[in-house]
Write an enzyme that holds these catalytic residues in place. Structure first.
Site, PDB file in Angstrom:
ATOM      1  NE  ARG A   1      52.740-103.556 -14.086  1.00 53.70           N
ATOM      2  CZ  ARG A   1      53.901-103.039 -13.472  1.00 53.70           C
ATOM      3  NH1 ARG A   1      54.056-103.608 -12.378  1.00 53.70           N
ATOM      4  NH2 ARG A   1      54.657-102.173 -14.148  1.00 53.70           N
TER       5      ARG A   1
ATOM      6  CG  ASP B   1      66.055-107.357  -6.092  1.00 52.91           C
ATOM      7  OD1 ASP B   1      65.456-108.449  -6.461  1.00 52.91           O
ATOM      8  OD2 ASP B   1      66.845-106.930  -6.039  1.00 52.91           O
TER       9      ASP B   1
HETATM   10  P1  5GP Z   1      65.049-102.675  -5.088  1.00 57.90           P
HETATM   11  O1  5GP Z   1      64.988-101.188  -5.022  1.00 57.90           O
HETATM   12  O2  5GP Z   1      64.605-103.141  -3.605  1.00 57.90           O
HETATM   13  O3  5GP Z   1      66.252-103.240  -5.639  1.00 57.90           O
HETATM   14  O4  5GP Z   1      63.770-103.180  -5.965  1.00 57.90           O
HETATM   15  C1  5GP Z   1      62.435-102.850  -5.792  1.00 57.90           C
HETATM   16  C2  5GP Z   1      61.608-102.978  -7.263  1.00 57.90           C
HETATM   17  O5  5GP Z   1      62.327-103.686  -8.131  1.00 57.90           O
HETATM   18  C3  5GP Z   1      60.306-103.542  -7.081  1.00 57.90           C
HETATM   19  O6  5GP Z   1      59.581-102.476  -6.505  1.00 57.90           O
HETATM   20  C4  5GP Z   1      60.058-104.072  -8.207  1.00 57.90           C
HETATM   21  O7  5GP Z   1      59.550-103.250  -9.151  1.00 57.90           O
HETATM   22  C5  5GP Z   1      61.626-104.569  -8.726  1.00 57.90           C
HETATM   23  N1  5GP Z   1      61.915-105.925  -8.715  1.00 57.90           N
HETATM   24  C6  5GP Z   1      62.602-106.411  -7.841  1.00 57.90           C
HETATM   25  N2  5GP Z   1      62.898-107.604  -7.717  1.00 57.90           N
HETATM   26  C7  5GP Z   1      62.052-108.070  -8.663  1.00 57.90           C
HETATM   27  C8  5GP Z   1      61.504-109.207  -9.447  1.00 57.90           C
HETATM   28  O8  5GP Z   1      61.869-110.336  -8.696  1.00 57.90           O
HETATM   29  N3  5GP Z   1      60.290-109.262 -10.487  1.00 57.90           N
HETATM   30  C9  5GP Z   1      59.901-108.145 -10.930  1.00 57.90           C
HETATM   31  N4  5GP Z   1      58.949-108.223 -11.530  1.00 57.90           N
HETATM   32  N5  5GP Z   1      60.260-106.970 -10.208  1.00 57.90           N
HETATM   33  C10 5GP Z   1      61.357-106.722  -9.279  1.00 57.90           C
END
Ligand code: 5GP
Length: 184
Positions: free
Chosen positions: A170, A107
């Site tokens: 999940r 993300d």
């Molecule tokens: P980042 O560090 O890249 O911002 O986020 C990574 C983590 O955020 C992912 O491993 C996941 O656990 C959570 N995450 C990010 N976007 C989503 C989403 O759309 N849905 C869910 N359920 N988790 C997300």
């Protein structure tokens, strides 16, 4: 189209199980070609990546590899806390290893940005990233751009195939996206 309700939020099916299976196969083929003569160590990021990782690992062809796990937390509900916490630290020596981080979704890239720094600090020879889903327009850390992507998506919050909503859902066999929010 299948829909579900979770904690008052409505979600609709977006990426089907059949499409996800194709995505996994394509990522597995790329990794199999790139790591044919190496012995990579897969670092599965718990909890969310366990579904993708189980399918991916079994779809690899002729790759001698090891698998280990790490558990981090940076997300609560639908927004990031911006802090990465190591809940289950790495159990395996990564010094001199070719590491492939396996994520459910990239993300902002914060998790991968910090994990890469962590693994490099432990002496990994190389660190690449395989993710089931990637939200390119949300990426904030350039070094977190994943090397192997199952499916690029837009900015919606998604659940299923390992991705949770406050710990639940999940087990959904497809990716669902949020449709509307509960009435106040
Ligand atoms: P980042 O560090 O890249 O911002 O986020 C990574 C983590 O955020 C992912 O491993 C996941 O656990 C959570 N995450 C990010 N976007 C989503 C989403 O759309 N849905 C869910 N359920 N988790 C997300």
């Amino acid at each position: 189209m299948r829909t579900i309700e979770e904690q008052g939020y409505h979600f609709e099916e977006w990426i089907t199980p059949e499409q996800i299976a194709k995505d996994v196969k394509q990522v597995a083929e790329q990794i199999s070609a790139d790591y044919k003569d190496k012995e990579p160590l897969f670092v599965i990021v718990l909890n969310g990546a366990f579904v993708f990782a189980a399918d991916l690992i079994r779809a690899l062809k002729d790759v001698r590899c090891e698998v280990t796990f790490i558990r981090v937390s940076s997300y609560w509900g639908m927004s990031s806390t911006g802090q990465l916490e190591f809940i289950v630290p790495l159990q395996q020596v990564v010094d001199q290893r070719d590491v492939i981080i396996v994520e459910d979704i990239v993300d902002t890239g914060l998790t991968i940005h910090q994990l890469k720094a962590h693994l490099r600090g432990l002496g990994a020879n190389s660190v690449s990233v395989a993710t089931m889903l990637f939200k390119p327009t949300k990426l904030e850390y350039d070094d977190a751009r994943p090397d192997y992507v199952g499916h690029q998506i837009s900015e919606e919050f998604v659940i299923g195939c390992g991705l949770d909503f406050d710990g639940f859902v999940r087990n959904l066999d497809a990716i669902y996206k949020v449709k509307d929010q509960p009435a106040k």
